[in-house]
Scaffold this motif. Structure first.
Motif, PDB file in Angstrom:
ATOM      1  N   GLU A 172     -12.868   6.635  -2.289  1.00 64.03           N
ATOM      2  CA  GLU A 172     -12.602   7.834  -1.637  1.00 64.03           C
ATOM      3  C   GLU A 172     -10.887   7.818  -1.404  1.00 64.03           C
ATOM      4  O   GLU A 172     -10.214   6.939  -0.994  1.00 64.03           O
ATOM      5  CB  GLU A 172     -13.237   7.850  -0.267  1.00 64.03           C
ATOM      6  N   PRO A 197     -14.332  12.089  -2.212  1.00 66.63           N
ATOM      7  CA  PRO A 197     -15.089  10.792  -3.086  1.00 66.63           C
ATOM      8  C   PRO A 197     -14.041  11.208  -4.546  1.00 66.63           C
ATOM      9  O   PRO A 197     -14.075  12.133  -5.027  1.00 66.63           O
ATOM     10  CB  PRO A 197     -16.151  11.361  -3.033  1.00 66.63           C
ATOM     11  N   THR A 207     -11.032  13.237   3.746  1.00 67.80           N
ATOM     12  CA  THR A 207     -11.473  12.184   2.618  1.00 67.80           C
ATOM     13  C   THR A 207     -12.045  12.990   1.285  1.00 67.80           C
ATOM     14  O   THR A 207     -12.555  14.297   1.638  1.00 67.80           O
ATOM     15  CB  THR A 207     -12.797  11.327   3.165  1.00 67.80           C
ATOM     16  N   ARG A 254     -20.058   7.922   1.803  1.00 67.29           N
ATOM     17  CA  ARG A 254     -18.807   8.070   0.839  1.00 67.29           C
ATOM     18  C   ARG A 254     -19.155   9.048  -0.244  1.00 67.29           C
ATOM     19  O   ARG A 254     -18.340   9.006  -1.230  1.00 67.29           O
ATOM     20  CB  ARG A 254     -18.859   6.669   0.329  1.00 67.29           C
TER      21      ARG A 254
END
Length: 595
Positions: free
Chosen positions: A302, A297, A295, A272
């Motif tokens: 996220e 962070p 994705t 993550r």
């Protein structure tokens, strides 16, 4: 008491029960109408009736309907069958793509019943309900509508089954009603499970993610944004180039939804801290849609963006992109050349990739070897070789282009010119018997030439290699359902550099807002194009004084028209609005030199 539709010539003695007698007579009469219209010949109809009779004798098998048999065997289109049914029953035919639908009225009957019988309640008035039916001969289903809605009078109209299904999906879409999503989440375990979520295909989290993605596809979205916020998880769709809020889910739903999206796209759910990229395939209404998942962070968790990619069947023809007739002729003629460089320019989201694929589709023939270098490969086209660029492994555009030149190509697509090395390779490749297509991020067609020179490419090389520059933007179209004439504001006209007197002969149109366009007044997009043919005076200007001012002045001799002018022409024709023309076009920073 059962409803009676105008099914004439169904009386008289017959050994079959009344319902079977009506269906059998209707099938024969439907076939006769189609024969009169030239859709069927008698021999084909006889064979279909025999096949239909045989299917009825099979135990447990439902009776095949003639109209569906014709569509399944490609003997008639849905529209032809609908028109024939309407003529047979003395009913009207509606095009649901341009017909307003009242969502509340459509939901007055259960969703399962509506989908099973192909019924869509369009609205109601003092006279009763207006119902679109894919099969208007199903009087039992229409009676069920009366029972559920408590309306005795129905105005039945005929629509194609596919349009009914599409509208039903839209009526019950999450973007119109988030209640279903919250109902699912109320029963969900809003924590990240230690077990892979794909092992529980019926879990609430899986169902809500699938529902959001399916709804986005049905709404025609290009991107889905899943954004964890301080107080919830915001879901947004990008439709027609602009983001649209859909719903906000409880904050606790974020981790499990993001884990699910990571799993279906092959990403690491435990990581993550760094951005990740993956791909997924989504099944919606019997078809597969490819998606790119990214994705990132962020402070509250996220963020995930799902890019919904068009399929190979969705590649548009050049003639449907929005090119003016003369622009289409210029581009089509250029694509028949055996060598030269064609550049498509514009900012991110301006439709460059779509135009590139349309161009490739136009030049793709068995006699031509077409090779593409893309980052990433967005649409997989059969019949060509597509190469994925990967900067991390050293597979750059420049290195890939060198390798492609050893593969005996006729047409080369370079996804983007990012540096001097790629630019010079593309320019030199176009001089050695290859047609090269590529993109460049510039505001207009003229600045594409100066950008290549500023990058370090010799002006003589640009002048001798470059054949055509196409700059483009995407503007929204007025919604066809609620479109109406309007008068643009004086402030808008002033910003566009025109006056109300310049509207003489124009037909400004704008949507007023309805359920089919989510009250935006717009539905769908078209392109606005600026074409610059690199020839004659333009080449001389490149060699003598390659500035935007001199190049623009020289381009006027070859029919060059600025993006603003092209946008105003589309607004005057009612293909977009003057507000859209102002939003996507800019005032040229250069002016033609004066003596």
């Amino acid at each position: 008491m059962r409803a009676s539709l105008p099914l004439r010539a169904l009386d008289g003695p017959h050994p079959l029960p009344a319902s079977s007698r009506r269906e059998r007579t209707m099938r024969r009469r439907l076939g006769e109408v189609l024969m009169e219209r030239g859709v069927l010949v008698e021999e084909t109809l006889d064979a279909l009736l025999i096949e239909q009779a045989d299917s009825h004798t099979s135990p447990g098998q439902p009776r095949l309907r003639l109209g569906q048999m014709l569509v399944d065997q490609s003997l008639a289109t849905e529209a032809e069958v609908a028109d024939a049914l309407a003529e047979l029953l003395d009913l009207a035919v509606v095009d649901l793509s341009t017909t307003p639908v009242d969502p509340d009225a459509a939901r007055s009957i259960p969703r399962g019943m509506a989908e099973r019988f192909g019924l869509l309640v369009l609205g109601s008035d003092e006279q009763g309900l207006r119902v679109a039916a894919a099969d208007p001969t199903n009087v039992l289903a229409l009676d069920d509508v009366r029972i559920h809605t408590r309306h005795r009078h129905l105005e039945v109209v005929v629509a194609t089954p596919s349009q009914v299904r599409e509208q039903l999906a839209r009526v019950w879409s999450l973007s119109m009603d988030a209640a279903d999503a919250f109902e699912l989440l109320d029963t969900a375990e809003l924590t990240v499970s230690e077990q892979p979520l794909d092992t529980f295909d019926d879990s609430p989290t899986v169902r809500i993610v699938d529902a959001v993605l399916a709804d986005a596809v049905r709404q025609g979205a290009s991107d889905v944004h899943v954004e964890p916020q301080r107080d919830g998880v915001r879901i947004r769709y990008r439709v027609d180039g602009l983001l649209r809020d859909v719903m906000t889910l409880p904050r606790a739903a974020g981790p499990s939804m993001i884990s699910r999206l990571k799993i279906v796209s092959g990403l690491d759910i435990a990581e993550r801290r760094i951005p990740q990229d993956g791909r997924a395939r989504i099944g919606v209404d019997g078809r597969s849609v490819d998606a790119r998942v990214s994705t990132l962070p962020a402070v509250h968790g996220e963020k995930v963006v799902v890019r919904l990619l068009p399929g190979s069947d969705d590649v548009a023809a050049l003639s449907s992109l929005g090119l003016e007739p003369w622009q289409h002729d210029v581009m089509a003629r250029t694509l028949t050349m055996t060598q030269g460089l064609v550049l498509i320019t514009g900012p991110t989201g301006s439709g460059k990739t779509k135009t590139l694929y349309s161009a490739i589709n136009a030049v793709m023939t068995p006699e031509r070897n077409v090779v593409t270098l893309e980052d990433p490969v967005e649409i997989q086209l059969p019949g060509i070789t597509q190469v994925q660029v990967n900067e991390r492994t050293g597979m750059t555009f420049a290195r890939g282009l060198r390798a492609v030149l050893r593969q005996d190509p006729d047409v080369i697509l370079v996804g983007e010119v990012r540096d001097l090395e790629t630019a010079e390779l593309a320019l030199r490749s176009s001089l050695t018997g290859h047609l090269v297509l590529s993109t460049l991020h510039t505001n207009n067609a003229v600045s594409a030439m100066t950008r290549l020179v500023d990058m370090g490419s010799p002006a003589y090389l640009v002048a001798s290699s470059l054949e055509l520059v196409v700059a483009q933007r995407l503007v929204r179209r007025p919604c066809p359902t609620c479109v109406a004439p309007y008068t643009p504001d004086d402030d808008v006209l002033a910003l566009l550099g025109i006056t109300p007197a310049d509207l003489d002969g124009a037909t400004p149109l704008r949507g007023e807002g309805c359920t089919n366009c989510s009250n935006t007044g717009y539905r769908g997009r078209t392109g606005v194009f600026e074409l610059l043919v690199v020839a004659g005076a333009v080449r001389r200007a490149l060699l003598q004084q390659p500035t935007e001012q001199t190049l623009a002045h020289a381009a006027r001799e070859h029919g060059y028209r600025s993006m603003r002018e092209a946008g105003l022409a589309k607004a005057a024709a009612g293909e977009t609005t003057y507000e859209e023309a102002l939003r996507v076009t800019h005032v040229d920073a250069y002016r033609e030199p004066t003596d």
